[in-house]
Design a protein around this motif. Structure first.
Motif, PDB file in Angstrom:
ATOM      1  N   ALA A 238       0.826  -1.199   0.000  1.00 53.87           N
ATOM      2  CA  ALA A 238       0.000   0.000   0.000  1.00 53.87           C
ATOM      3  C   ALA A 238       0.865   1.256   0.000  1.00 53.87           C
ATOM      4  N   ALA A 239       0.354   2.295  -0.664  1.00 51.52           N
ATOM      5  CA  ALA A 239       0.988   3.608  -0.596  1.00 51.52           C
ATOM      6  C   ALA A 239       0.340   4.455   0.496  1.00 51.52           C
ATOM      7  N   GLY A 240      -0.656   3.889   1.175  1.00 51.98           N
ATOM      8  CA  GLY A 240      -1.341   4.547   2.277  1.00 51.98           C
ATOM      9  C   GLY A 240      -1.709   3.503   3.309  1.00 51.98           C
ATOM     10  N   ASP A 241      -2.947   3.543   3.785  1.00 49.78           N
ATOM     11  CA  ASP A 241      -3.393   2.600   4.816  1.00 49.78           C
ATOM     12  C   ASP A 241      -3.833   1.259   4.245  1.00 49.78           C
ATOM     13  N   GLY A 265      -3.853  -2.639   4.908  1.00 50.31           N
ATOM     14  CA  GLY A 265      -5.084  -3.337   5.257  1.00 50.31           C
ATOM     15  C   GLY A 265      -5.817  -3.898   4.048  1.00 50.31           C
ATOM     16  N   ILE A 266      -6.557  -4.982   4.300  1.00 49.14           N
ATOM     17  CA  ILE A 266      -7.492  -5.544   3.328  1.00 49.14           C
ATOM     18  C   ILE A 266      -8.884  -5.205   3.841  1.00 49.14           C
ATOM     19  N   ARG A 267      -9.616  -4.378   3.094  1.00 48.95           N
ATOM     20  CA  ARG A 267     -10.931  -3.927   3.532  1.00 48.95           C
ATOM     21  C   ARG A 267     -11.990  -4.430   2.559  1.00 48.95           C
ATOM     22  N   ARG A 289      -5.300  -1.939  11.334  1.00 41.49           N
ATOM     23  CA  ARG A 289      -6.242  -3.018  11.043  1.00 41.49           C
ATOM     24  C   ARG A 289      -5.818  -3.749   9.769  1.00 41.49           C
ATOM     25  N   SER A 290      -5.459  -5.001   9.903  1.00 41.51           N
ATOM     26  CA  SER A 290      -5.011  -5.764   8.740  1.00 41.51           C
ATOM     27  C   SER A 290      -6.177  -6.322   7.937  1.00 41.51           C
ATOM     28  N   ARG A 332      -6.376  -8.457  18.913  1.00 40.66           N
ATOM     29  CA  ARG A 332      -7.567  -7.604  18.830  1.00 40.66           C
ATOM     30  C   ARG A 332      -8.452  -8.113  17.697  1.00 40.66           C
ATOM     31  N   VAL A 333      -9.656  -8.604  18.074  1.00 34.12           N
ATOM     32  CA  VAL A 333     -10.596  -9.175  17.100  1.00 34.12           C
ATOM     33  C   VAL A 333     -11.992  -8.659  17.409  1.00 34.12           C
TER      34      VAL A 333
END
Length: 514
Positions: A238-241, A265-267, A289-290, A332-333
């Motif tokens: 990623a170039a960002g979040d 992250g994968i959103r 958040r991954s 954290r889930v």
């Protein structure tokens, strides 16, 4: 025309291949295209003219531009065009921009090519759009495009455009008129650059991106991938979040597996996956958040990553089968509102309980209720009771001091009603103590004229029962040294009865299934 252009012009009516490559394999790499001589140069306007009807096809032949090892000079301008013939470029160097915005084309293939940028927003491609093994240096735009065949990006490398380039293009495409440079910087300040900008993309035959590498994320908001999304072995940086932004994506299946790597992250919030969503042997990392998979619907979710750094959000999602293992999740889930029909994997009840209590927001009742409901469905009632007991213990920490005190008493006496046998154990211990003590120090008979036979066991039992059943309390007066024990037994009897009634009422209280 140059000799190379003349070859392309003459070959078009029959669709014959023109191969301009040399015998030097290393020199034929498209990345070295800037070093190629004029004998391999073809102007983009010649190709555009052929594809838009400059020549008639030969009777009985299938026309098209099929070219290998060429240096394409200038931008390939096909925006708004209706292209009825195929374009197939192999190991070609395109330092300009391929413009396909609002175009309608047949299949397009750029295999092993080096391309500056592709802009194909709102285009319709009737067939395959292939970039296997190619490099796209400043981004690929496919927003609201429709590909009736397959999208192929296997073993490709795609990099996002620099911020100023991205802002300049978007000013015309999204804002409708040019702005000053300062306006553009303010308008796009903080926006993440994307290697693939494909919101609203529709692909009928599937998106195959195995082994894809990116500098910048994939933006697939609202995309419809009827044949599935295949990213096995891909590496997204990623170039960002976000490495992938796929809110409301719809796909038959989605594979982020087989050593897939994501730095960011994968959103997939609100996504609909009709088959399998797999993170098997994936490596996922993000500062915060991954995985953001909330409000999603998926038939089967495979959470078996090789490693994962950053929290996971599955809140309010509906999962048919959840296949995972104890090492699948970080500390954290988010599981509040998550519903699943079946759990698969090598878990113990203790590990599942540790899983449901990892919510960063603290205690949430739903994860416990959902887990207990699943244990009941498979006939493991003792495990379901254990889960609900853990729920009450976690809930106790959120109460006021009086509530926590009462909760600890309920827990110790009857396990909040999920362990009623504990009351029997306490009763047995108190009954044994009373029987022994009153056997050694028997009480005094209150009415000496009445004939009674003293039994320490019956006397202790009558003290423990809240309502006297054996009429022993009024008949015998404990000795001074044992008066405290009698009072304690009477109080303990009331506490045991109250706790048992309260716990049983809690267990039997009707509730809506999760």
């Amino acid at each position: 025309m140059t000799p190379a252009e003349r070859q392309v012009w003459n070959a078009y009516p029959s669709g014959a291949w023109i191969d301009l490559r040399s015998s030097d394999a290393e020199g034929n790499r498209a990345a070295n295209g800037a070093e190629w001589g004029s004998e391999r140069q073809v102007r983009a306007e010649v190709i555009a003219a052929l594809l838009t009807g400059a020549r008639e096809p030969d009777p009985g032949k299938i026309p098209g531009v099929r070219l290998a090892g060429a240096h394409i000079i200038g931008d390939l301008l096909l925006s708004d065009a209706e292209v009825r013939d195929k374009l197939h470029l192999l190991n070609c160097y395109l330092p300009g921009v391929v413009h396909l915005t609002d175009a309608s084309t047949q299949g397009l293939r750029f295999r092993g090519c080096d391309i500056h940028r592709i802009r194909a927003a709102r285009s319709k491609i009737d067939g395959v759009f292939e970039l296997d093994g190619s490099t796209v240096r400043t981004g690929l735009r496919l927003d609201n495009a429709h590909i009736t065949g397959q999208l192929r990006l296997s073993r490709a490398f795609v990099s996002s455009p620099p911020p100023h380039k991205r802002a300049t293009e978007s000013a015309f495409e999204d804002m409708g008129h040019p702005y000053t440079e300062e306006d553009l910087k303010e308008r796009f300040l903080g926006q993440q650059p994307w290697a693939l900008w494909a919101g609203g993309l529709t692909v009928d035959g599937g998106a195959f991106m195995r082994g894809l590498r990116t500098e910048g994320g994939l933006r697939l908001i609202g995309a419809t991938l009827n044949g599935g999304l295949y990213l096995q072995g891909a590496e997204l940086r990623a170039a960002g979040d976000l490495a992938l932004f796929g809110d409301f994506l719809e796909a038959k299946t989605a594979e982020f597996s087989a050593n897939f790597k994501a730095e960011g992250g994968i959103r997939l919030r609100g996504a609909r996956i009709g088959g399998v969503l797999s993170f098997d042997r994936a490596e996922l990392s993000a500062p915060t958040r991954s995985l953001h998979l909330s409000h999603m619907q998926v038939d089967e979710l495979i959470m078996m990553p090789k490693s994962i750094k950053g929290e996971v959000n599955l809140a309010y999602s509906r999962v048919g089968v959840l296949f995972d293992n104890p090492s699948s999740y970080p500390d954290r889930v988010h599981l509040n509102g998550t519903n699943y029909e079946s759990l698969r994997g090598t878990w113990t009840v203790a590990e599942r309980l540790d899983w449901v209590c990892r919510d960063p927001g603290g205690y949430r009742p739903h994860p416990y209720e959902q887990l207990a409901a699943w244990y009941r469905r498979i006939g493991h009632e003792p495990d379901a009771r254990r889960v609900m007991l853990a729920k009450q213990r976690e809930h106790r920490a959120t109460l006021r001091p009086t509530g926590r005190g009462w909760g600890r008493m309920l827990d110790a006496v009857v396990g909040y009603g999920y362990r009623p046998w504990q009351a029997a154990v306490w009763a047995g211990v108190l009954l044994t103590i009373g029987t022994v003590v009153f056997g050694i120090h028997p009480p005094t008979q209150i009415d000496p004229d009445e004939k009674r036979t003293f039994s320490s066991f019956v006397y202790t039992l009558d003290l423990l029962v809240p309502v006297s059943l054996f009429e022993q309390r009024a008949a015998w007066e404990p000795a001074a040294g044992t008066q405290w024990l009698a009072w304690s037994l009477i109080a303990s009897g009331w506490i045991l009865a109250t706790a048992l009634i309260a716990g049983t009422a809690r267990v039997l209280r009707p509730s809506n299934p999760p």
